[in-house]
Write a protein that holds these residues in place. Structure first.
Motif, mmCIF file in Angstrom:
data_model
loop_
_atom_site.group_PDB
_atom_site.id
_atom_site.type_symbol
_atom_site.label_atom_id
_atom_site.label_comp_id
_atom_site.label_asym_id
_atom_site.label_seq_id
_atom_site.Cartn_x
_atom_site.Cartn_y
_atom_site.Cartn_z
ATOM 1 N N SER A 101 0.827 -1.220 0.000
ATOM 2 C CA SER A 101 0.000 0.000 0.000
ATOM 3 C C SER A 101 0.857 1.264 0.000
ATOM 4 C CB SER A 101 -0.890 0.039 1.244
ATOM 5 O OG SER A 101 -1.519 -1.181 1.446
ATOM 6 N N GLU A 104 2.656 3.081 -3.684
ATOM 7 C CA GLU A 104 1.844 3.676 -4.749
ATOM 8 C C GLU A 104 2.595 4.723 -5.567
ATOM 9 O OE1 GLU A 104 -2.484 4.980 -4.267
ATOM 10 O OE2 GLU A 104 -1.342 6.687 -3.547
ATOM 11 N N LYS A 108 1.946 1.950 -9.563
ATOM 12 C CA LYS A 108 0.489 1.853 -9.387
ATOM 13 C C LYS A 108 0.057 0.388 -9.303
ATOM 14 C CE LYS A 108 -0.278 6.266 -9.630
ATOM 15 N NZ LYS A 108 0.098 6.892 -8.363
ATOM 16 N N GLN A 111 -0.950 -1.351 -6.126
ATOM 17 C CA GLN A 111 -2.251 -1.037 -5.511
ATOM 18 C C GLN A 111 -3.283 -2.140 -5.711
ATOM 19 O OE1 GLN A 111 -2.338 2.133 -3.663
ATOM 20 N NE2 GLN A 111 -0.357 1.200 -4.006
ATOM 21 N N SER A 181 -2.422 5.163 0.734
ATOM 22 C CA SER A 181 -2.879 4.562 -0.521
ATOM 23 C C SER A 181 -4.194 5.208 -0.945
ATOM 24 C CB SER A 181 -3.081 3.049 -0.306
ATOM 25 O OG SER A 181 -4.090 2.538 -1.156
ATOM 26 N N HIS A 320 -10.089 2.386 -10.254
ATOM 27 C CA HIS A 320 -8.630 2.237 -10.285
ATOM 28 C C HIS A 320 -8.129 1.198 -11.289
ATOM 29 C CE1 HIS A 320 -7.769 4.876 -6.835
ATOM 30 N NE2 HIS A 320 -8.964 4.516 -6.434
#
Ligand code: SIN
Length: 344
Positions: A101, A104, A108, A111, A181, A320
């Motif tokens: 976490s 990030e 990415k 995540q 995060s 996301h």
């Protein structure tokens, strides 16, 4: 090809190129001095990560006496969240195992592990970490000078507050501490709570003083930081994992003599297997410790209540998925459907 083989091939190629160019090998920097590896982390020694760091130290010093020593700094005693990654990049420490976490900013893809209710259970997280998709995330920070060496799993997160959290509506308006995060922030926004990013070392005080009034973590992190003492209820939601990535400074790693690097990689493979083997038991031990202390009620959700939390939080995936990578989400979902629990 395994991570360690890839690394040792790239080290060999790098060394040959430097020799060929008539430049003295960077490995000679280590010729006369023992290598000191500073390993910093933020949790207590009796947790899965704390034990892993100590096992690593023990095994390295046994296998490479006089050549490599490992200094372990637990409990944010050297660097805490917010400093440890900078310290790694400038060479003040050589190994860390932050929760994914907290990565990030550099990747990415890390995540993925924060997406709520993506993994059915601990077993699925472990299988994903060993898959090609999982291994690809280890290499996703190379451009920033960070190499992922291994995953260590802690366990599944639970949610806590000073009121019982049974339905998503119960979380409305509460201030939840989250790790750094954006996905975790959105997870709590999805149930109309107020997330607040805060370093691990500040959680107990944050809850005690009312800066936040809820949080999420594994049982081993609750118990070792005494967080349960300032939370009356823990809901066993298992809504996501705490996964660690053991990382190093790429330049440091590449400068190690090939033989030493190979030995360290082999030791890490063994230690990772042992950490993952012990993690579930350590968390169950600390769940029992929390219940025995009597300050906190552990709430078990009915299947229907769990579905409601999942339904409330799942829209976070959509927001996301593009930046994380739909292929990674699909790989995780496939592992769920093939995991042992799915066929139960
Ligand atoms: C850790 O387990 O390293 C800490 C996780 C957190 O910050 O909650």
């Amino acid at each position: 090809m395994t991570q360690s083989i890839k690394r040792s091939i790239s080290t060999t190629l790098l060394s040959s190129a430097l020799l060929f160019a008539g430049i003295s090998s960077i490995n000679s920097a280590w010729a006369d001095e023992p290598i000191v590896i500073k390993f910093s982390h933020v949790v207590a020694e009796q947790t899965p990560k704390g034990q892993g760091a100590l096992l690593f130290k023990e095994a390295v010093e046994r296998a490479l006496p006089g050549k490599v020593s490992v200094e372990v700094y637990p409990n944010s005693s050297l660097f805490g969240d917010g400093q440890e990654l900078d310290a790694l990049l400038i060479g003040d420490v050589h190994m860390l195992a932050p929760s994914t976490s907290k990565l990030e900013y550099y990747s990415k893809q890390t995540q993925l592990f924060d997406l709520p209710f993506l993994f059915d259970d601990f077993d699925a997280v472990e299988k994903f970490a060993k898959s090609d998709a999982g291994k690809s995330i280890l290499m996703s920070m190379e451009n920033s000078g960070i190499t992922g060496l291994a995953y260590w799993n802690n366990g599944m997160k639970q949610m806590s507050a000073n009121k019982p959290l049974k339905k998503p509506r119960d979380a409305r308006g509460l201030k939840f501490r989250v790790q750094a995060s954006n996905v975790l922030e959105d997870q709590y926004k999805a149930v109309r709570a107020n997330p607040r990013k805060m370093s691990f070392a500040e959680v107990y005080q944050g809850l005690q003083t009312g800066v936040v009034n809820g949080t999420e973590n594994t049982y081993s992190n609750y118990y070792s930081q005494k967080v349960h003492e300032v939370q009356k209820y823990i809901t066993e939601s298992d809504h996501g994992p705490v996964v660690y990535m053991v990382i190093t400074n790429t330049k440091f790693w590449d400068s190690l003599p090939a033989e030493i690097q190979r030995t360290l990689s082999e030791i890490l493979d063994d230690v990772s297997a042992e950490v993952n083997r012990q993690a579930y038991d350590l968390n169950m031990r600390d769940k029992a410790n929390i219940i025995a202390e009597g300050s906190t009620e552990v709430i078990t959700l009915t299947p229907d209540q769990k579905v409601k939390w999942r339904t409330a939080m799942e829209p976070v995936w959509k927001k996301h998925e593009k930046v994380i990578g739909p292929h990674l989400i699909e790989a995780a979902l496939n592992i769920n459907s093939n995991s042992s629990s799915a066929s139960d």
